[in-house]
Scaffold this active site. Structure first.
Site, PDB file in Angstrom:
ATOM      1  N   LYS A 262      62.861 107.583  16.360  1.00 54.34           N
ATOM      2  CA  LYS A 262      63.305 106.389  17.088  1.00 54.34           C
ATOM      3  C   LYS A 262      63.866 106.791  18.446  1.00 54.34           C
ATOM      4  O   LYS A 262      64.108 107.962  18.724  1.00 54.34           O
ATOM      5  CB  LYS A 262      64.359 105.640  16.277  1.00 54.34           C
TER       6      LYS A 262
ATOM      7  N   ARG B  83      77.086  98.405   8.314  1.00 55.22           N
ATOM      8  CA  ARG B  83      76.218  97.907   9.379  1.00 55.22           C
ATOM      9  C   ARG B  83      75.241  96.896   8.794  1.00 55.22           C
ATOM     10  O   ARG B  83      75.432  95.694   8.932  1.00 55.22           O
ATOM     11  CB  ARG B  83      75.498  99.100  10.027  1.00 55.22           C
TER      12      ARG B  83
ATOM     13  N   TYR C 111      78.126 109.038  48.567  1.00 50.10           N
ATOM     14  CA  TYR C 111      78.871 107.778  48.640  1.00 50.10           C
ATOM     15  C   TYR C 111      80.366 107.977  48.429  1.00 50.10           C
ATOM     16  O   TYR C 111      80.787 108.686  47.496  1.00 50.10           O
ATOM     17  CB  TYR C 111      78.339 106.793  47.593  1.00 50.10           C
TER      18      TYR C 111
ATOM     19  N   MET D 275      71.464 107.018  42.757  1.00 53.99           N
ATOM     20  CA  MET D 275      70.396 106.521  41.888  1.00 53.99           C
ATOM     21  C   MET D 275      69.255 107.518  41.742  1.00 53.99           C
ATOM     22  O   MET D 275      68.744 107.735  40.639  1.00 53.99           O
ATOM     23  CB  MET D 275      69.861 105.188  42.406  1.00 53.99           C
TER      24      MET D 275
END
Length: 379
Positions: free
Chosen positions: A42, A140, A269, A317
């Site tokens: 997964k 869960r 930044y 980014m």
């Protein structure tokens, strides 16, 4: 137009070492004895690339894989992966027809879902298989142990449905104190005893941590996740064999720009970093859009020419900066920079990044973006 292959054009990539995957599966099979090993793929195989990993595991004889949801299952089937695919998260009746059509075995914990699967199977002229989830302490999904027999009785009239498996899950098997986990095992045994005669073929409970530290939890199959990828479930695993795992994933990029910077210059930044001396600064094309957490800014090292070089300034980014002053005169454009992995005798691990972030290695590797190509090594 000239076609662009992201596997070769992208300078930032994840390298998946299949020989290490082979080693880890062999280790886990030894640990499990004769018990079936069902690897969990997964989350894009925990960030390693589900198609790559699943295909290799099938080649090594694995016949059952675990995924999170129907979308992950469909992607594997459509990619030509021939395996029994267990969908481990709860699904809704609206997913039933696709689950049956694709031959998946979903984890079920509501009668509505069981009935929906049976009706979908009848419509498609098939027989559906499911795994009943028992909540022994995870809190869960799943039904209570004392509800299991009644649930199975209500499934008896559903001729197109087979309750093939009985399962549960550990929330604390990766802790040093196994008291709670052992109580779960005992409850699961009581449920198994109460369900004899219902045609259940396979019982499974153990995750990666339990596979190493709780052999009494093996039952018919084990479901290793993080350990398949060569990462320990936690530092509290007692079994020394866990240290034999080999990390399958390396994360690498390359230097695209070099510049000399005077002392006292703010970088990136917010100028959250200022040079304390005349410095040589390298730019690498990796940032938080690639999964390099912005919270790691000014807190991690990358490996360049076998030397730990500090990342400086805020991670942006698409780009980050490295102080490579100590390599002045040796470094060149295009040199490799390792984010996770080994270079010469130095290594940066997913565990190291996780400790800095106050999280777990699972999150570090699964957070690596899909835009970072996965390339294969060690076939």
């Amino acid at each position: 137009m000239i076609p662009v292959d992201p596997g070769t054009s992208r300078l930032t990539k994840v390298v998946v070492h299949l020989d290490r995957l082979t080693h880890n599966l062999g280790l886990l099979r030894e640990q499990a004895g004769g018990c079936a090993v069902w690897p969990v793929v997964k989350g894009d195989a925990y960030g390693h690339g589900a198609d790559i990993v699943a295909r290799h595991l099938i080649g090594l004889g694995c016949r059952t894989l675990g995924v999170a949801d129907i979308e992950e299952a469909v992607a594997l089937v459509d990619a030509g992966i021939e395996a029994t695919i267990i969908v481990l998260s709860a699904t809704l009746p609206e997913h039933s027809e696709a689950l049956v059509a694709y031959g998946c075995e979903p984890v079920v914990c509501t009668l509505e879902m069981a009935e929906s699967l049976a009706h979908a199977a009848q419509r498609l002229g098939r027989r559906a298989s499911m795994h009943l989830k028992v909540d022994t302490g995870m809190g869960r999904i799943g039904i209570r142990g004392d509800e299991v027999v009644d649930f199975l009785e209500r499934c008896r009239p559903l001729s197109a449905l087979r309750v093939r498996g009985l399962m549960s899950h550990f929330p604390r098997a990766d802790e040093a104190d196994k008291t709670f986990s052992r109580a779960q095992i005992e409850e699961f045994r009581r449920v198994i005893a109460a369900t004899k005669g219902y045609g259940i073929e396979v019982r499974h409970l153990a995750n990666s941590a339990a596979l190493f530290d709780l052999p009494e939890s093996y039952f018919d199959a084990v479901r290793p996740g993080i350990a398949i990828y060569g990462l320990r479930p936690s530092a509290q695993i007692a079994n020394p064999r866990a240290r034999e795992l080999r990390p399958v994933l390396e994360w690498k990029t390359r230097i695209t720009f070099l510049k000399e910077v005077a002392a006292g210059v703010g970088l990136s930044y917010g100028h959250a970093f200022r040079t304390q001396r005349p410095s040589l600064i390298a730019t690498v094309p990796v940032g938080y859009a690639d999964g390099l957490d912005r919270s790691l800014s000014n807190q991690l090292d990358l490996l360049v020419r076998g030397v730990r070089c500090p990342q400086v300034g805020r991670i942006t980014m698409d780009m980050s900066l490295i102080d490579v002053t100590g390599l002045r005169g040796q470094i060149e454009l295009g040199d490799e920079a390792v984010i996770i992995g080994r270079q010469h005798d130095q290594e940066v691990t997913a565990d190291e990044l996780a400790a800095t972030l106050g999280t777990i290695n699972y999150e570090v590797v699964t957070a690596i973006s899909h835009r970072v190509p996965r390339v294969v090594a060690g076939e």
